[in-house]
Design an enzyme around this catalytic site. Structure first.
Site, PDB file in Angstrom:
ATOM      1  N   GLN B 186       0.829  -1.211   0.000  1.00 15.74           N
ATOM      2  CA  GLN B 186       0.000   0.000   0.000  1.00 15.74           C
ATOM      3  C   GLN B 186       0.866   1.266   0.000  1.00 15.74           C
ATOM      4  OE1 GLN B 186       0.044  -2.378   2.302  1.00 15.74           O
ATOM      5  NE2 GLN B 186      -0.072  -1.588   4.389  1.00 15.74           N
ATOM      6  N   ASN B 209       9.825  -6.644   1.433  1.00 18.50           N
ATOM      7  CA  ASN B 209       9.461  -8.063   1.327  1.00 18.50           C
ATOM      8  C   ASN B 209       8.877  -8.355  -0.055  1.00 18.50           C
ATOM      9  OD1 ASN B 209       6.803  -7.156   1.311  1.00 18.50           O
ATOM     10  ND2 ASN B 209       6.476  -7.595   3.485  1.00 18.50           N
ATOM     11  N   GLN B 255      26.997 -12.121   5.464  1.00 16.28           N
ATOM     12  CA  GLN B 255      25.968 -12.215   4.438  1.00 16.28           C
ATOM     13  C   GLN B 255      24.875 -13.189   4.882  1.00 16.28           C
ATOM     14  OE1 GLN B 255      25.887 -10.261   1.712  1.00 16.28           O
ATOM     15  NE2 GLN B 255      23.817 -11.046   1.645  1.00 16.28           N
ATOM     16  N   HIS B 258      21.696 -12.219   6.933  1.00 12.09           N
ATOM     17  CA  HIS B 258      20.625 -11.382   6.374  1.00 12.09           C
ATOM     18  C   HIS B 258      19.301 -12.120   6.301  1.00 12.09           C
ATOM     19  CE1 HIS B 258      22.055  -7.451   5.346  1.00 12.09           C
ATOM     20  NE2 HIS B 258      23.148  -7.927   4.781  1.00 12.09           N
ATOM     21  N   GLU B 322      26.395  -9.739  -6.269  1.00  9.31           N
ATOM     22  CA  GLU B 322      26.060  -8.408  -5.749  1.00  9.31           C
ATOM     23  C   GLU B 322      27.284  -7.829  -5.020  1.00  9.31           C
ATOM     24  OE1 GLU B 322      23.345  -8.517  -2.507  1.00  9.31           O
ATOM     25  OE2 GLU B 322      22.874  -6.380  -2.586  1.00  9.31           O
ATOM     26  N   HIS B 323      27.815  -8.597  -4.055  1.00 12.94           N
ATOM     27  CA  HIS B 323      29.032  -8.198  -3.342  1.00 12.94           C
ATOM     28  C   HIS B 323      30.146  -9.180  -3.677  1.00 12.94           C
ATOM     29  CE1 HIS B 323      25.660  -6.933  -0.617  1.00 12.94           C
ATOM     30  NE2 HIS B 323      26.330  -5.802  -0.639  1.00 12.94           N
ATOM     31  N   ASP B 356      28.469  -1.540   3.445  1.00 12.91           N
ATOM     32  CA  ASP B 356      27.068  -1.562   3.894  1.00 12.91           C
ATOM     33  C   ASP B 356      26.725  -0.310   4.689  1.00 12.91           C
ATOM     34  OD1 ASP B 356      26.559  -4.006   2.758  1.00 12.91           O
ATOM     35  OD2 ASP B 356      26.966  -5.157   4.580  1.00 12.91           O
ATOM     36  N   HIS B 415       9.243  14.434 -42.568  1.00 11.00           N
ATOM     37  CA  HIS B 415      10.532  14.686 -41.911  1.00 11.00           C
ATOM     38  C   HIS B 415      11.466  15.444 -42.849  1.00 11.00           C
ATOM     39  CE1 HIS B 415       9.128  11.797 -38.972  1.00 11.00           C
ATOM     40  NE2 HIS B 415      10.231  11.918 -38.255  1.00 11.00           N
TER      41      HIS B 415
END
Lengths: 427, 427
Positions: B186, B209, B255, B258, B322-323, B356, B415
């Site tokens: 929302q 999420n 990692q 997480h 990613e890392h 981070d 054109h």
């Protein structure tokens, strides 16, 4: 043209609204095409090419001899024109190169951002009666400058199994790696998933019909990057008493001839100018080969009078046109206040056609108001910016405590520990 | 950890594969939420907040007195740490500013690209037990540097109807314009469509999420820009005999804590190093508060031995982490060859935690292999590059013929006419 005279702000949203297309039906038709290409590769491509393009293709790749032939099949005049356009597009996109600098944010903490080309990119060039070789230049030239290793181009074959020589010539000229005779959603699927013949690519560029657009959109949900969300092409022309009426009419028509859903808007501070441009358009329209298309687009077009300069600028920024032509004496006053537009054309001798073909700027631009958040295709579209960092013992001593406190406050103790162990070591 | 010993190239695709989530069920649940917020605005937000967050909210906006209070509710130690992080993040992102230059591609043909901030951006910060104030810094600081006019932050309220003071403090400190107590799909809908309370924004940033992710994905189909496609966080650690075993183990665990779906990969050229790191991880794991989460992530993790340097580099580029932590003596040799990664950490004293939180680089990065085509969040993510051009009479004489020839060959006569009329005028 529908005329709006000083419309109040509350009506702007409605005036600026673009046509909404029902995409779900198209998506449902495209999904099985994508799946079949993913599952069956070249076999599926052959089947779709037979069904949709009406031609049997044994080998999709354009051969070296086809490439050599292409040059002999187009006029010297066109070759020279392409050379002029190429030089300008190269010059402008080369100027967009940025160089990384190592930043020591804190003594001992070095960070930098490196521009790295996307290794494999896919370019889609639609078929049809007119060969869009200009789009080949607009997509392939920045890809080559960026340093992309594989630049794969797909374009549908005609009934004779051929791609127009102007497309093949332009692609070979500027450094496209491989060219394949595949079109439609199946070409996009091939570029996204790869087949036996066609290499998988990481980002797909280029215009296309609603099936191509839906295929790109669906692949982007799978994490394959695409250039831009698509929509019908647009122009907004700003005119006043200083404007050359014939030029403005010609600019509006050059947008209108693209397709019946082209979005054409005239914005002026003077009702007489509006009527004069309308009547000039009607005269010019009469002799255009694509008259029928342009006529329909013009019927849906809008002419707006704003007497107030600020309102006029605010409306432009609310509309966020793909192409914005400011054909007035005070164009600098306008352009300083423009924040939402794809590409802006300033002054009396700057028609959109210039940017479409040969001035050097890119013609792949955000439509549908996307200019509020999206850039057109530029050199950046072909690179990723990867960050690097290197921290010395001293550097870690300088920021280690802060990291530990922050990690602890986010309840990430292993994050903290990765620093604690190192700080203990350097004490 | 699942161990792979010199896996052949044909197996790499399988090893590099990320978990695939079934998104359709989630999307079907999110669609009515988006529609209701679009149709009913604040009333829908109140209902969803009551149902999903279990709290009745009268006024969504965080008040000035709540902002003033926030500073007194967090420790001085945390404030000082946030200040250090803020200074580094500001310094690094300020260095990413690029300036436009007017390019005369042909005499009389001037083109330039202008960086213009996206006027309105939305930042989403998830709730939960730990307040992600570091993400507030990572998103709001570049937005402020870019010059975005409205920076709107949404974060879910807790059962008492409050947002964690560390989030409010960080947001106020760095210049977020307005903060709202709304979470979940929302909140994303509110940022995309606008409600009576919450302004519509043009680009939405931030983690969340699977409902938040699905909402962002669905809105992006409507042309609202989003930062990045989402996926579970990842690290790939490169280790060899020169690596500090404890540091590498700590990095892998940071990692793993997480979430249970965190992607953790150890890559080494030495089986003994692999076993040593494994056993160090088991020891460190025992004392971690988030032990259970980390344990599950580690169970799904992978350890790969490549004796060959080139194969090792090729695998990293195929995986596109990613890392990427290169914790070896020859890190420069590695980093010179890395083309696909989100953020790269070099040497023994450069833990991922640094990036981070506080080194200055951004922590919003491409997961799931998207680093092959996507950049992490940087200053560019908050600006659009708009092209401008201005052509003089002389300029049009220089390129007019080329434009006419190209337009004619693409069958776009209007054109061509826009140039012809002007050329006739300047003759």
């Amino acid at each position: 043209m529908k005329i709006y005279n000083n419309p109040p702000v509350k009506d702007w949203g409605k005036i600026a609204k673009r046509p909404v297309f029902e995409t779900e039906v198209i998506e449902e038709r495209v999904k099985p095409v994508l799946k079949k290409v993913k599952d069956y590769g070249d076999i599926a491509l052959k089947e779709f090419t037979l069904n949709f393009d009406g031609v049997e293709i044994d080998s999709f790749e354009v051969t070296d001899s086809e490439k050599e032939n292409a040059a002999s099949l187009i006029s010297d005049e066109l070759k020279q024109s392409i050379d002029i356009a190429r030089a300008n597009i190269e010059k402008f996109h080369q100027s967009q190169r940025s160089h990384f600098e190592v930043i020591e944010t804190t003594p001992g903490v070095k960070c930098w951002q490196k521009n790295i080309p996307i290794q494999k990119v896919g370019l889609y060039i639609p078929g049809g009666t007119a060969p869009l070789f200009s789009t080949v230049l607009m997509l392939a030239i920045p890809a080559v400058i960026a340093g992309c290793e594989e630049i794969i181009l797909c374009s549908p074959p005609n009934k004779e199994g051929r791609i127009h020589p102007a497309i093949i010539y332009s692609a070979s000229l500027v450094g496209v790696t491989r060219i394949f005779k595949v079109g439609g959603a199946q070409a996009i699927a091939a570029l996204g998933y790869g087949t036996e013949s066609i290499p998988k690519t990481y980002k797909i560029f280029g215009p296309g019909n609603q099936y191509v657009t839906a295929a790109k959109q669906l692949l982007s949900k799978d994490g394959i990057a695409i250039d831009l969300p698509a929509g019908p092409s647009e122009v907004l022309v700003v005119a006043d008493k200083t404007t050359n009426i014939e030029f403005a009419a010609a600019d509006l028509l050059s947008q209108a001839e693209h397709g019946v859903d082209s979005q054409v808007i005239l914005l002026t501070n003077n009702m007489d100018v509006l009527y004069d441009i309308q009547s000039a358009m009607n005269k010019q329209l009469a002799v255009l080969p694509r008259k029928e298309i342009a006529e329909k687009a013009i019927a849906n077009s809008k002419a707006i009078v704003f007497e107030d300069f600020k309102e006029s600028v605010d409306f432009i920024n609310e509309y966020a046109p793909e192409h914005l032509i400011i054909s007035t004496k005070n164009f600098e006053e306008y352009s300083a206040n423009i924040v939402n537009a794809g590409s802006v054309f300033l002054g009396y001798y700057t028609p959109e056609s210039a940017g479409d073909y040969a001035s050097g700027t890119n013609h792949t631009l955000p439509t549908n108001g996307y200019a509020k958040a999206f850039s057109g295709v530029n050199l950046d579209a072909f690179v990723k910016k990867v960050t690097f960092q290197q921290i010395s013992k001293e550097g870690l001593k300088n920021i280690g405590e802060a990291i530990q406190v922050m990690a602890e406050n986010e309840s990430l103790h292993a994050h903290k520990n990765a620093v604690t162990l190192r700080l203990n070591d350097v004490k």
